[in-house]
Scaffold this motif. Structure first.
Motif, PDB file in Angstrom:
ATOM      1  N   VAL A 171     -34.402 -49.830 -38.923  1.00 45.19           N
ATOM      2  CA  VAL A 171     -33.485 -48.814 -38.418  1.00 45.19           C
ATOM      3  C   VAL A 171     -33.963 -47.483 -38.974  1.00 45.19           C
ATOM      4  CG1 VAL A 171     -31.097 -47.989 -38.376  1.00 45.19           C
ATOM      5  CG2 VAL A 171     -31.561 -50.462 -38.374  1.00 45.19           C
ATOM      6  N   GLN A 183     -33.651 -43.007 -39.247  1.00 44.54           N
ATOM      7  CA  GLN A 183     -32.710 -41.883 -39.266  1.00 44.54           C
ATOM      8  C   GLN A 183     -33.510 -40.593 -39.353  1.00 44.54           C
ATOM      9  OE1 GLN A 183     -29.862 -41.840 -42.571  1.00 44.54           O
ATOM     10  NE2 GLN A 183     -28.318 -41.059 -41.153  1.00 44.54           N
ATOM     11  N   LYS A 222     -29.708 -36.499 -38.792  1.00 49.00           N
ATOM     12  CA  LYS A 222     -29.186 -37.175 -37.598  1.00 49.00           C
ATOM     13  C   LYS A 222     -28.584 -38.529 -37.942  1.00 49.00           C
ATOM     14  CE  LYS A 222     -30.745 -33.875 -34.974  1.00 49.00           C
ATOM     15  NZ  LYS A 222     -29.807 -32.912 -34.332  1.00 49.00           N
ATOM     16  N   GLY A 223     -28.163 -39.249 -36.904  1.00 46.28           N
ATOM     17  CA  GLY A 223     -27.539 -40.550 -37.085  1.00 46.28           C
ATOM     18  C   GLY A 223     -28.550 -41.680 -37.145  1.00 46.28           C
ATOM     19  N   LEU A 224     -28.031 -42.893 -37.108  1.00 49.52           N
ATOM     20  CA  LEU A 224     -28.835 -44.093 -37.231  1.00 49.52           C
ATOM     21  C   LEU A 224     -29.321 -44.557 -35.861  1.00 49.52           C
ATOM     22  CD1 LEU A 224     -26.459 -45.941 -39.707  1.00 49.52           C
ATOM     23  CD2 LEU A 224     -28.599 -44.783 -40.285  1.00 49.52           C
ATOM     24  N   TRP A 278     -31.439 -47.876 -34.167  1.00 49.12           N
ATOM     25  CA  TRP A 278     -32.119 -49.162 -34.273  1.00 49.12           C
ATOM     26  C   TRP A 278     -33.512 -49.040 -33.658  1.00 49.12           C
ATOM     27  CZ3 TRP A 278     -33.509 -52.295 -30.031  1.00 49.12           C
ATOM     28  CH2 TRP A 278     -34.067 -53.527 -30.387  1.00 49.12           C
ATOM     29  N   THR A 313     -36.250 -55.565 -34.203  1.00 43.63           N
ATOM     30  CA  THR A 313     -35.746 -56.754 -34.889  1.00 43.63           C
ATOM     31  C   THR A 313     -36.717 -57.894 -34.681  1.00 43.63           C
ATOM     32  OG1 THR A 313     -33.408 -56.134 -34.662  1.00 43.63           O
ATOM     33  CG2 THR A 313     -33.881 -58.480 -34.900  1.00 43.63           C
ATOM     34  N   TYR A 371     -35.588 -47.546 -42.514  1.00 45.37           N
ATOM     35  CA  TYR A 371     -34.954 -48.543 -43.371  1.00 45.37           C
ATOM     36  C   TYR A 371     -35.268 -49.941 -42.844  1.00 45.37           C
ATOM     37  CZ  TYR A 371     -31.800 -44.752 -44.939  1.00 45.37           C
ATOM     38  OH  TYR A 371     -31.265 -43.603 -45.464  1.00 45.37           O
ATOM     39  N   ASP A 404     -25.072 -57.724 -37.442  1.00 46.04           N
ATOM     40  CA  ASP A 404     -25.021 -56.455 -38.140  1.00 46.04           C
ATOM     41  C   ASP A 404     -25.858 -56.622 -39.402  1.00 46.04           C
ATOM     42  OD1 ASP A 404     -21.738 -57.527 -37.908  1.00 46.04           O
ATOM     43  OD2 ASP A 404     -23.043 -58.096 -39.590  1.00 46.04           O
ATOM     44  N   PHE A 405     -25.851 -55.599 -40.261  1.00 49.86           N
ATOM     45  CA  PHE A 405     -26.839 -55.540 -41.335  1.00 49.86           C
ATOM     46  C   PHE A 405     -26.150 -55.391 -42.680  1.00 49.86           C
ATOM     47  CE2 PHE A 405     -29.642 -55.373 -37.910  1.00 49.86           C
ATOM     48  CZ  PHE A 405     -29.243 -54.381 -37.028  1.00 49.86           C
ATOM     49  N   ASP A 406     -26.285 -56.413 -43.527  1.00 48.84           N
ATOM     50  CA  ASP A 406     -25.512 -56.408 -44.761  1.00 48.84           C
ATOM     51  C   ASP A 406     -26.253 -55.864 -45.973  1.00 48.84           C
ATOM     52  OD1 ASP A 406     -25.563 -60.019 -45.527  1.00 48.84           O
ATOM     53  OD2 ASP A 406     -27.155 -58.630 -44.900  1.00 48.84           O
ATOM     54  N   TRP A 465     -29.596 -53.125 -47.030  1.00 44.34           N
ATOM     55  CA  TRP A 465     -30.566 -52.145 -46.565  1.00 44.34           C
ATOM     56  C   TRP A 465     -31.477 -51.752 -47.735  1.00 44.34           C
ATOM     57  CZ3 TRP A 465     -29.644 -49.101 -41.771  1.00 44.34           C
ATOM     58  CH2 TRP A 465     -28.557 -49.588 -41.028  1.00 44.34           C
ATOM     59  N   GLY A 466     -32.718 -51.429 -47.412  1.00 42.75           N
ATOM     60  CA  GLY A 466     -33.586 -50.849 -48.410  1.00 42.75           C
ATOM     61  C   GLY A 466     -33.236 -49.386 -48.639  1.00 42.75           C
ATOM     62  N   GLN A 467     -33.981 -48.752 -49.505  1.00 39.37           N
ATOM     63  CA  GLN A 467     -33.718 -47.343 -49.825  1.00 39.37           C
ATOM     64  C   GLN A 467     -34.367 -46.392 -48.819  1.00 39.37           C
ATOM     65  OE1 GLN A 467     -36.293 -48.907 -51.066  1.00 39.37           O
ATOM     66  NE2 GLN A 467     -37.914 -47.375 -50.896  1.00 39.37           N
ATOM     67  N   TYR A 497     -20.097 -48.887 -41.163  1.00 35.67           N
ATOM     68  CA  TYR A 497     -20.932 -48.601 -42.314  1.00 35.67           C
ATOM     69  C   TYR A 497     -20.501 -47.266 -42.928  1.00 35.67           C
ATOM     70  CZ  TYR A 497     -24.038 -52.002 -40.122  1.00 35.67           C
ATOM     71  OH  TYR A 497     -24.542 -53.134 -39.545  1.00 35.67           O
ATOM     72  N   ALA A 513     -28.818 -45.257 -48.518  1.00 38.19           N
ATOM     73  CA  ALA A 513     -28.832 -46.130 -47.342  1.00 38.19           C
ATOM     74  C   ALA A 513     -27.401 -46.420 -46.900  1.00 38.19           C
ATOM     75  CB  ALA A 513     -29.557 -47.424 -47.670  1.00 38.19           C
ATOM     76  N   LEU A 561     -22.691 -51.723 -45.495  1.00 36.07           N
ATOM     77  CA  LEU A 561     -21.796 -52.429 -44.586  1.00 36.07           C
ATOM     78  C   LEU A 561     -20.405 -52.511 -45.198  1.00 36.07           C
ATOM     79  CD1 LEU A 561     -21.414 -54.156 -41.984  1.00 36.07           C
ATOM     80  CD2 LEU A 561     -22.007 -56.153 -43.382  1.00 36.07           C
ATOM     81  N   TYR A 585     -20.277 -44.816 -39.770  1.00 38.05           N
ATOM     82  CA  TYR A 585     -20.855 -45.175 -38.480  1.00 38.05           C
ATOM     83  C   TYR A 585     -20.300 -46.517 -38.009  1.00 38.05           C
ATOM     84  CZ  TYR A 585     -24.548 -41.737 -39.541  1.00 38.05           C
ATOM     85  OH  TYR A 585     -25.246 -40.597 -39.841  1.00 38.05           O
ATOM     86  N   GLN A 587     -21.219 -49.760 -35.246  1.00 40.51           N
ATOM     87  CA  GLN A 587     -22.394 -50.386 -34.631  1.00 40.51           C
ATOM     88  C   GLN A 587     -21.952 -51.621 -33.862  1.00 40.51           C
ATOM     89  OE1 GLN A 587     -24.479 -53.152 -36.938  1.00 40.51           O
ATOM     90  NE2 GLN A 587     -25.344 -53.863 -35.019  1.00 40.51           N
ATOM     91  N   ARG A 605     -23.017 -55.254 -31.805  1.00 40.04           N
ATOM     92  CA  ARG A 605     -24.058 -56.284 -31.686  1.00 40.04           C
ATOM     93  C   ARG A 605     -23.747 -57.224 -30.509  1.00 40.04           C
ATOM     94  NH1 ARG A 605     -22.483 -61.225 -33.257  1.00 40.04           N
ATOM     95  NH2 ARG A 605     -20.608 -61.441 -34.532  1.00 40.04           N
ATOM     96  N   PHE A 654     -29.319 -52.735 -30.250  1.00 41.93           N
ATOM     97  CA  PHE A 654     -28.165 -52.489 -31.096  1.00 41.93           C
ATOM     98  C   PHE A 654     -27.906 -50.986 -31.029  1.00 41.93           C
ATOM     99  CE2 PHE A 654     -27.846 -56.594 -32.862  1.00 41.93           C
ATOM    100  CZ  PHE A 654     -29.095 -57.041 -33.237  1.00 41.93           C
ATOM    101  N   PHE A 683     -25.535 -47.569 -32.435  1.00 41.03           N
ATOM    102  CA  PHE A 683     -24.656 -46.986 -33.438  1.00 41.03           C
ATOM    103  C   PHE A 683     -23.908 -45.807 -32.811  1.00 41.03           C
ATOM    104  CE2 PHE A 683     -26.149 -48.985 -37.369  1.00 41.03           C
ATOM    105  CZ  PHE A 683     -27.402 -49.447 -37.014  1.00 41.03           C
TER     106      PHE A 683
END
Lengths: 121, 108
Positions: free
Chosen positions: A37, A39, A43-45, A47, A50, A95, A107-109, A111-113, B36, B43, B46, B87, B89, B91, B97, B99
């Motif tokens: 994902v 950014q 701005k926003g996120l 995708w 996958t 990310y 959905d995504f539980d 995330w990396g930095q 989120y 980052a 969730l 945000y 999102q 699915r 996907f 947002f």
């Protein structure tokens, strides 16, 4: 503890290529779909892509289809994103994100930095 | 592609107040909607999945509701650490996907 650590972000010229990596730990990597994902600054996120648990299925946003390739190595718990023909509009923090569910419709539980990709001449 | 719209764009509130954030989908996503939180330089995290389920470690002051096309994230009493961008999102129908554009909750 679940950890996702991206690397590979850099400044690259338009038309250039870059390969991002994401090292995963703290969970059974092969049991989860993983995504990228991005950014753009301020701005926003959005995708990007996958990949399924075994890598057999891949999905892409229309904006990157044909230019980006997602892959994974379950033996090394790593995710990659090969980015070709880069454009200014690809400039963003990228990310990697773990799917919450075992499949790909998720959905995504975690995330990396993030890693910053800048496309500019 | 399912388009998510969030309102308001910015919500200015004081600590202790109740925050109500809206997310509307261009077509039904059933209950397949997540929320989120993102703070500057961090980052996303969730908060809520499947419209109303809190993710692991999320405080009870966060709650989600809705189904179909209309969803709400409620923060019952804002703590200083809750000022952030939120945000939604979906699915349900992917790829892609999608947002929402985000709602910024800032300090009044």
């Amino acid at each position: 503890e679940v950890q996702l650590l991206e690397s590979g972000g850099d400044l690259v010229q338009p038309g250039g290529s870059l390969r991002l990596s994401c090292a995963a730990s703290g969970f059974t990597f092969s049991n989860y779909g993983i995504s990228w994902v991005r950014q753009a600054p301020g701005k926003g996120l959005e995708w990007v892509s996958t990949i399924s648990t075994n890598g057999g299925s891949t999905y892409y946003a229309d904006s990157v289809k044909g230019r980006f390739t997602i892959s994974r190595d379950n033996s090394k718990n790593t995710l990659s994103l090969q980015m070709n023909s880069l454009r200014a509009e690809d400039t963003a923090v990228y990310y990697c994100a773990k799917g919450r569910r075992g499949g790909t419709s998720t959905d995504f539980d975690y995330w990396g930095q993030g890693t910053l990709v800048t496309v500019s001449s | 592609e399912i388009v998510l719209t969030q309102s308001p764009a910015t919500l200015s509130l004081s600590p202790g107040e109740r925050a109500t954030l809206s997310c509307r989908a261009s077509q039904s996503v059933s209950s397949s909607l997540a929320w989120y939180q993102q703070k500057p330089g961090q980052a996303p995290r969730l908060l809520i999945y499947d419209a109303s389920n809190r993710a692991t470690g999320i405080p009870a002051r966060f709650s989600g509701s809705g189904s179909g096309t209309d969803f709400t994230l409620t923060i019952s009493s804002l703590e200083p650490e809750d000022f952030a961008v939120y945000y939604c999102q979906q699915r349900s129908n992917w790829p892609p996907f999608t947002f929402g554009p985000g709602t910024k909750v800032d300090i009044k």
